[in-house]
Design a protein around this motif. Structure first.
Motif, short mmCIF file in Angstrom:
data_model
loop_
_atom_site.label_atom_id
_atom_site.label_comp_id
_atom_site.label_asym_id
_atom_site.label_seq_id
_atom_site.Cartn_x
_atom_site.Cartn_y
_atom_site.Cartn_z
N TRP A 60 65.08 41.81 -71.73
CA TRP A 60 64.21 41.15 -72.71
C TRP A 60 64.30 41.84 -74.06
CZ3 TRP A 60 61.23 37.19 -74.15
CH2 TRP A 60 60.23 37.39 -75.09
N PHE A 61 64.22 43.16 -74.08
CA PHE A 61 64.24 43.89 -75.34
C PHE A 61 65.65 43.91 -75.95
CE2 PHE A 61 60.24 45.38 -73.59
CZ PHE A 61 59.42 45.37 -74.71
N ALA A 62 66.69 43.88 -75.12
CA ALA A 62 68.04 43.77 -75.66
C ALA A 62 68.23 42.44 -76.37
CB ALA A 62 69.06 43.93 -74.54
N TRP A 63 67.65 41.38 -75.79
CA TRP A 63 67.73 40.06 -76.44
C TRP A 63 66.97 40.07 -77.76
CZ3 TRP A 63 63.68 36.12 -76.69
CH2 TRP A 63 64.13 34.90 -77.21
N LYS A 64 65.77 40.68 -77.77
CA LYS A 64 65.02 40.79 -79.02
C LYS A 64 65.78 41.60 -80.06
CE LYS A 64 60.72 41.66 -79.27
NZ LYS A 64 59.42 42.37 -79.15
N ASP A 65 66.43 42.69 -79.63
CA ASP A 65 67.21 43.50 -80.56
C ASP A 65 68.34 42.70 -81.18
OD1 ASP A 65 65.56 45.63 -79.99
OD2 ASP A 65 66.95 46.59 -78.59
N GLY A 66 68.97 41.84 -80.37
CA GLY A 66 70.04 40.99 -80.89
C GLY A 66 69.53 40.01 -81.93
N LEU A 67 68.35 39.43 -81.68
CA LEU A 67 67.75 38.53 -82.67
C LEU A 67 67.39 39.28 -83.95
CD1 LEU A 67 65.37 36.30 -80.51
CD2 LEU A 67 67.58 35.67 -81.49
N ALA A 68 66.90 40.52 -83.78
CA ALA A 68 66.53 41.31 -84.96
C ALA A 68 67.73 41.56 -85.85
CB ALA A 68 65.90 42.62 -84.52
N GLU A 69 68.90 41.76 -85.25
CA GLU A 69 70.11 41.96 -86.04
C GLU A 69 70.48 40.72 -86.84
OE1 GLU A 69 73.09 43.18 -83.31
OE2 GLU A 69 72.20 45.18 -82.96
N GLY A 71 68.09 38.84 -88.15
CA GLY A 71 67.00 38.64 -89.10
C GLY A 71 65.73 38.07 -88.51
N VAL A 72 65.67 37.90 -87.18
CA VAL A 72 64.47 37.36 -86.55
C VAL A 72 63.81 38.46 -85.72
CG1 VAL A 72 63.52 35.64 -84.97
CG2 VAL A 72 65.47 35.05 -86.43
N LYS A 73 62.61 38.85 -86.11
CA LYS A 73 61.85 39.86 -85.38
C LYS A 73 60.53 39.27 -84.93
CE LYS A 73 63.66 43.72 -88.16
NZ LYS A 73 63.29 44.87 -89.02
N PHE A 74 60.14 39.56 -83.68
CA PHE A 74 58.85 39.07 -83.21
C PHE A 74 58.35 39.94 -82.07
CE2 PHE A 74 61.69 37.18 -80.16
CZ PHE A 74 60.95 37.09 -78.99
N ASN A 75 57.05 39.87 -81.83
CA ASN A 75 56.40 40.56 -80.73
C ASN A 75 55.39 39.64 -80.08
OD1 ASN A 75 57.64 43.09 -80.95
ND2 ASN A 75 56.04 43.93 -82.26
N PHE A 76 55.21 39.82 -78.78
CA PHE A 76 54.01 39.39 -78.08
C PHE A 76 53.17 40.65 -77.87
CE2 PHE A 76 57.11 36.23 -76.59
CZ PHE A 76 56.40 35.04 -76.74
N ASP A 77 51.88 40.57 -78.12
CA ASP A 77 51.04 41.70 -77.72
C ASP A 77 49.68 41.22 -77.25
OD1 ASP A 77 49.51 41.25 -80.00
OD2 ASP A 77 49.97 43.16 -80.96
N TRP A 105 61.15 35.96 -90.12
CA TRP A 105 62.54 35.52 -90.21
C TRP A 105 63.05 35.85 -91.61
CZ3 TRP A 105 64.10 30.12 -92.05
CH2 TRP A 105 65.48 30.02 -92.10
N GLN A 106 64.00 36.77 -91.68
CA GLN A 106 64.61 37.14 -92.96
C GLN A 106 65.66 36.09 -93.29
OE1 GLN A 106 63.45 39.93 -94.68
NE2 GLN A 106 64.57 39.06 -96.40
N ALA A 107 65.23 35.02 -93.95
CA ALA A 107 66.10 33.87 -94.18
C ALA A 107 67.16 34.15 -95.23
CB ALA A 107 65.25 32.67 -94.61
N THR A 108 66.82 34.92 -96.25
CA THR A 108 67.76 35.28 -97.31
C THR A 108 67.57 36.76 -97.63
OG1 THR A 108 66.28 34.82 -99.18
CG2 THR A 108 67.50 32.95 -98.26
N ASP A 109 68.39 37.28 -98.52
CA ASP A 109 68.25 38.68 -98.89
C ASP A 109 66.88 38.98 -99.48
OD1 ASP A 109 70.79 39.20 -98.05
OD2 ASP A 109 71.71 39.09 -100.04
N ARG A 110 66.28 37.99 -100.15
CA ARG A 110 65.02 38.23 -100.85
C ARG A 110 63.88 37.35 -100.38
NH1 ARG A 110 66.51 37.72 -107.00
NH2 ARG A 110 68.09 36.30 -106.20
N GLY A 111 64.13 36.50 -99.38
CA GLY A 111 63.10 35.60 -98.91
C GLY A 111 62.92 35.65 -97.40
N SER A 112 61.66 35.58 -96.95
CA SER A 112 61.38 35.65 -95.53
C SER A 112 60.17 34.79 -95.19
CB SER A 112 61.13 37.09 -95.08
OG SER A 112 60.00 37.64 -95.74
#
Length: 398
Positions: A60-69, A71-77, A105-112
């Motif tokens: 699960w965390f490896a999949w999240k790490d791949g998404l983070a690379e 530009g998509v980061k998220f958590n459930f807590d 979601w880091q959509a562009t270099d300056r926009g998220s």
């Protein structure tokens, strides 16, 4: 409606060069999505006792790490808070939880794009946010731990200057993410009583439609401002602000040692105004706040905060808080705060003290016992001179 659009256009024109406070953090304070996505309160080289729950769900965390690379980061807590009071009136205990999904979601270099949806619920008849009130104290003892149900608390776009000189946020905002901040402001990881969170003399609205941002005036000075829906209801998001025009406005000018330490080393003044609402029975309200906090040796965070308001909508008309937070090994944290406050309808003073210790077991597990002592409770139904509350908060992140 036309007057509101004119006001928004004027604000954007005037403030478009003044939105943002940090090249890396933008308008993100300790209780924001950006902060919650970072382990260790944004401190360098966080250390933990274990790797739970990553070690029990590595795929699960490896999949999240791949998404983070990408530009998509998220958590459930999930956060849970239990509190127990010795008040002679009221339920004497409260429990509640908050289930959240949030990310960016880091959509562009300056926009998220930032989002957060949460469900706030109580385990019994009283939610922790109201246990102090239930016992006769004019005190929010479990900030954010209410029973509001499912809420949209963030859905906004952030645009930054290439050099970090300004940032603009617009959409569904939570103004407590950036109004009158300091390092221990988050009810999810720091103090629990509202007296030590966003200043209780500020009539901050619920999460809703707004526009906010700031300007890096120099290497050390910044300015932050906002316009937000004063009548917002995050359980039923809408665009009613364009019809009723009721707004919350804030302006902050501050000094910091560096924009990457905006909420660790910080001295600022905040001015604000909230329109009244005849439909909701809320009076017009305005006021000012002062905050000074400075991180010493990357361990100690002494703070002094004060505020005054004119009106009846804010919790207090006068408030002064002082204390210290501590960040220790294993990214543990602790805090002690003392507050004096005066209500709009009373000249008597209520004194509140809170102490907590947060055990950071891992990046995904925190346990925080706390104690609150409230002297001279201000509500008419109070029968005790002193009320003591014990609390236990947990946070589990996936």
């Amino acid at each position: 409606m036309r007057s509101l659009f004119t006001l928004l256009a004027g604000i954007v024109t005037l403030w478009s060069p003044i939105w943002a406070v940090a090249q890396t953090q933008g308008l993100s304070g300790p209780s924001s999505v950006a902060a919650d996505l970072m382990p260790g309160d944004g401190l360098t080289d966080p250390q933990f006792r274990s790797d739970f729950p990553r070690n029990v769900a590595p795929q699960w965390f490896a999949w999240k790490d791949g998404l983070a690379e990408q530009g998509v980061k998220f958590n459930f807590d999930y956060l849970s808070l239990g509190q127990w009071s010795d008040a002679s009136v009221g339920a004497g205990e409260a429990g509640g939880g908050i289930a959240r999904i949030y990310g960016s979601w880091q959509a562009t270099d300056r926009g998220s794009l930032t989002f957060k949806v949460e469900n706030r619920h109580s385990y019994g008849s009283v939610a922790p946010q109201f246990l102090g009130l239930d016992g006769g104290a004019l005190s929010i003892t479990g900030t954010a731990f209410n029973d509001n149900g499912t809420m949209l608390t963030n859905l906004f776009w952030t645009q930054r200057a290439a050099n970090g000189a300004w940032t603009l946020q617009f959409g569904h905002l939570d103004v407590t993410d950036f109004v009158d901040l300091y390092g221990a402001v988050s009810p999810y990881s720091g103090f629990q009583n509202l007296a030590f969170n966003t200043n209780p003399t500020i009539n901050t609205p619920n999460q809703g439609l707004g526009i906010a941002g700031g300007l890096r005036l120099s290497d050390n000075f910044y300015m932050v401002g906002s316009l937000a829906d004063a009548d917002a209801d995050p359980t039923s998001p809408d665009f009613d602000v364009f019809d009723n025009g009721n707004l919350f406005k804030s302006l902050e000018i501050g000094y910091t040692s560096g924009m990457d330490r905006i909420y660790f080393d910080n001295v600022h003044i905040t001015l604000w105004h909230a329109d009244g609402s005849a439909a909701l029975g809320r009076a017009e309200d305005w006021g000012g706040a002062f905050s000074a906090a400075w991180f010493v040796n990357n361990k100690w965070l002494p703070f002094v905060r004060a505020g005054v308001s004119q009106g009846t909508a804010a919790l207090y008309k006068k408030s002064v808080s002082a204390g210290v937070a501590y960040y220790g090994r294993n990214t543990d944290a602790a805090g002690f705060g003392l507050n004096w406050a005066e209500a709009a309808e009373s000249s008597a003073g209520q004194i509140t003290a809170e102490a907590f210790y947060r055990f950071s077991i891992s990046p995904g597990l925190q346990i925080t016992p706390s104690i609150q002592v409230i002297s001279n409770p201000l509500l008419p139904g109070a029968t005790d001179d002193v009320i003591t509350l014990f609390g236990l908060r947990t946070r589990l992140v996936f």
